[in-house]
Design a protein around this motif. Structure first.
Motif, PDB file in Angstrom:
ATOM      1  N   GLY A  82      10.982   4.436   3.981  1.00 51.72           N
ATOM      2  CA  GLY A  82       9.665   4.365   3.361  1.00 51.72           C
ATOM      3  C   GLY A  82       9.395   5.407   2.298  1.00 51.72           C
ATOM      4  O   GLY A  82       8.401   5.307   1.585  1.00 51.72           O
ATOM      5  N   LEU A  83      10.258   6.414   2.162  1.00 51.94           N
ATOM      6  CA  LEU A  83      10.049   7.434   1.128  1.00 51.94           C
ATOM      7  C   LEU A  83      10.364   6.826  -0.237  1.00 51.94           C
ATOM      8  O   LEU A  83      11.466   6.343  -0.473  1.00 51.94           O
ATOM      9  CB  LEU A  83      10.920   8.658   1.364  1.00 51.94           C
ATOM     10  CG  LEU A  83      10.794   9.774   0.318  1.00 51.94           C
ATOM     11  CD1 LEU A  83       9.397  10.384   0.343  1.00 51.94           C
ATOM     12  CD2 LEU A  83      11.851  10.836   0.552  1.00 51.94           C
ATOM     13  N   ASP A  99       5.649   3.381   4.030  1.00 53.92           N
ATOM     14  CA  ASP A  99       5.382   3.379   5.472  1.00 53.92           C
ATOM     15  C   ASP A  99       4.600   4.650   5.801  1.00 53.92           C
ATOM     16  O   ASP A  99       4.245   5.415   4.913  1.00 53.92           O
ATOM     17  CB  ASP A  99       6.693   3.368   6.264  1.00 53.92           C
ATOM     18  CG  ASP A  99       7.450   2.052   6.128  1.00 53.92           C
ATOM     19  OD1 ASP A  99       6.795   1.004   5.976  1.00 53.92           O
ATOM     20  OD2 ASP A  99       8.689   2.091   6.169  1.00 53.92           O
ATOM     21  N   ALA A 100       4.407   4.898   7.075  1.00 49.44           N
ATOM     22  CA  ALA A 100       3.720   6.126   7.491  1.00 49.44           C
ATOM     23  C   ALA A 100       4.532   7.349   7.046  1.00 49.44           C
ATOM     24  O   ALA A 100       5.756   7.381   7.225  1.00 49.44           O
ATOM     25  CB  ALA A 100       3.538   6.139   9.000  1.00 49.44           C
ATOM     26  N   SER A 114      -3.314   5.079  -2.065  1.00 49.40           N
ATOM     27  CA  SER A 114      -3.467   4.658  -3.455  1.00 49.40           C
ATOM     28  C   SER A 114      -4.422   3.475  -3.545  1.00 49.40           C
ATOM     29  O   SER A 114      -4.284   2.496  -2.826  1.00 49.40           O
ATOM     30  CB  SER A 114      -2.111   4.277  -4.030  1.00 49.40           C
ATOM     31  OG  SER A 114      -2.247   3.839  -5.364  1.00 49.40           O
ATOM     32  N   GLU A 115      -5.401   3.580  -4.437  1.00 50.25           N
ATOM     33  CA  GLU A 115      -6.386   2.529  -4.632  1.00 50.25           C
ATOM     34  C   GLU A 115      -6.259   1.854  -5.996  1.00 50.25           C
ATOM     35  O   GLU A 115      -6.690   0.721  -6.165  1.00 50.25           O
ATOM     36  CB  GLU A 115      -7.804   3.101  -4.489  1.00 50.25           C
ATOM     37  CG  GLU A 115      -8.097   3.657  -3.109  1.00 50.25           C
ATOM     38  CD  GLU A 115      -8.189   2.595  -2.042  1.00 50.25           C
ATOM     39  OE1 GLU A 115      -8.487   1.419  -2.364  1.00 50.25           O
ATOM     40  OE2 GLU A 115      -7.956   2.918  -0.870  1.00 50.25           O
ATOM     41  N   HIS A 116      -5.704   2.564  -6.985  1.00 50.96           N
ATOM     42  CA  HIS A 116      -5.624   2.009  -8.331  1.00 50.96           C
ATOM     43  C   HIS A 116      -4.541   2.741  -9.107  1.00 50.96           C
ATOM     44  O   HIS A 116      -4.493   3.974  -9.093  1.00 50.96           O
ATOM     45  CB  HIS A 116      -6.966   2.158  -9.033  1.00 50.96           C
ATOM     46  CG  HIS A 116      -6.960   1.643 -10.439  1.00 50.96           C
ATOM     47  ND1 HIS A 116      -7.144   0.314 -10.719  1.00 50.96           N
ATOM     48  CD2 HIS A 116      -6.773   2.258 -11.626  1.00 50.96           C
ATOM     49  CE1 HIS A 116      -7.087   0.139 -12.028  1.00 50.96           C
ATOM     50  NE2 HIS A 116      -6.857   1.311 -12.597  1.00 50.96           N
ATOM     51  N   MET A 158       0.849  -1.178   0.000  1.00 53.36           N
ATOM     52  CA  MET A 158       0.000   0.000   0.000  1.00 53.36           C
ATOM     53  C   MET A 158       0.891   1.236   0.000  1.00 53.36           C
ATOM     54  O   MET A 158       1.864   1.305   0.729  1.00 53.36           O
ATOM     55  CB  MET A 158      -0.909  -0.010   1.222  1.00 53.36           C
ATOM     56  CG  MET A 158      -1.780   1.204   1.303  1.00 53.36           C
ATOM     57  SD  MET A 158      -3.027   1.154   2.616  1.00 53.36           S
ATOM     58  CE  MET A 158      -2.033   1.081   4.067  1.00 53.36           C
ATOM     59  N   THR A 159       0.550   2.200  -0.820  1.00 56.36           N
ATOM     60  CA  THR A 159       1.288   3.452  -0.908  1.00 56.36           C
ATOM     61  C   THR A 159       0.421   4.586  -0.400  1.00 56.36           C
ATOM     62  O   THR A 159      -0.764   4.659  -0.722  1.00 56.36           O
ATOM     63  CB  THR A 159       1.709   3.737  -2.358  1.00 56.36           C
ATOM     64  OG1 THR A 159       2.558   2.686  -2.802  1.00 56.36           O
ATOM     65  CG2 THR A 159       2.434   5.061  -2.479  1.00 56.36           C
ATOM     66  N   THR A 160       1.030   5.462   0.374  1.00 55.46           N
ATOM     67  CA  THR A 160       0.358   6.660   0.843  1.00 55.46           C
ATOM     68  C   THR A 160       1.019   7.867   0.199  1.00 55.46           C
ATOM     69  O   THR A 160       2.240   7.982   0.190  1.00 55.46           O
ATOM     70  CB  THR A 160       0.454   6.791   2.372  1.00 55.46           C
ATOM     71  OG1 THR A 160      -0.171   5.658   2.964  1.00 55.46           O
ATOM     72  CG2 THR A 160      -0.220   8.057   2.871  1.00 55.46           C
ATOM     73  N   ALA A 161       0.212   8.752  -0.371  1.00 56.98           N
ATOM     74  CA  ALA A 161       0.699  10.024  -0.895  1.00 56.98           C
ATOM     75  C   ALA A 161       0.381  11.097   0.131  1.00 56.98           C
ATOM     76  O   ALA A 161      -0.752  11.187   0.610  1.00 56.98           O
ATOM     77  CB  ALA A 161       0.033  10.354  -2.222  1.00 56.98           C
ATOM     78  N   ALA A 162       1.382  11.864   0.493  1.00 55.42           N
ATOM     79  CA  ALA A 162       1.194  12.970   1.426  1.00 55.42           C
ATOM     80  C   ALA A 162       1.392  14.272   0.658  1.00 55.42           C
ATOM     81  O   ALA A 162       2.421  14.465   0.002  1.00 55.42           O
ATOM     82  CB  ALA A 162       2.181  12.871   2.583  1.00 55.42           C
TER      83      ALA A 162
END
Length: 86
Positions: free
Chosen positions: A36-37, A58-59, A82-84, A1-5
């Motif tokens: 995690g970056l 990561d967070a 990110s969902e898709h 899972m990827t998080t965009a900040a």
């Protein structure tokens, strides 16, 4: 899972270049090499706005605040998952 900040700031009148330079010289190095970056990008937009988008496995680490005299209003921050991707 990827998080965009996403981190977005509007510069005080006439100070967009200084705010952009602060992001490049202070915020980016503060994040570079963090666990995690995955990626980061700096954008500019009309209205003297500067946007920093980072992608994390990561967070996300928080982006430091610039000096108050560079800001036209408080910094805005959002995180997205990110969902898709194609």
């Amino acid at each position: 899972m990827t998080t965009a900040a996403m981190w977005e700031a509007r510069a005080a009148d006439g100070r967009a270049g200084e705010l952009r330079d602060w992001v490049r010289e202070r915020a980016v190095p503060a994040l570079r090499g963090a666990a995690g970056l995955e990626r980061l990008e700096v954008f500019t937009a009309p209205g003297e706005r500067v946007l920093l988008v980072t992608w994390w496995s990561d967070a996300p680490l928080p982006v430091p605040d610039p000096p108050g005299e560079l800001l036209g209003r408080p910094v805005h921050r959002w995180s997205f998952t990110s969902e898709h991707v194609e």
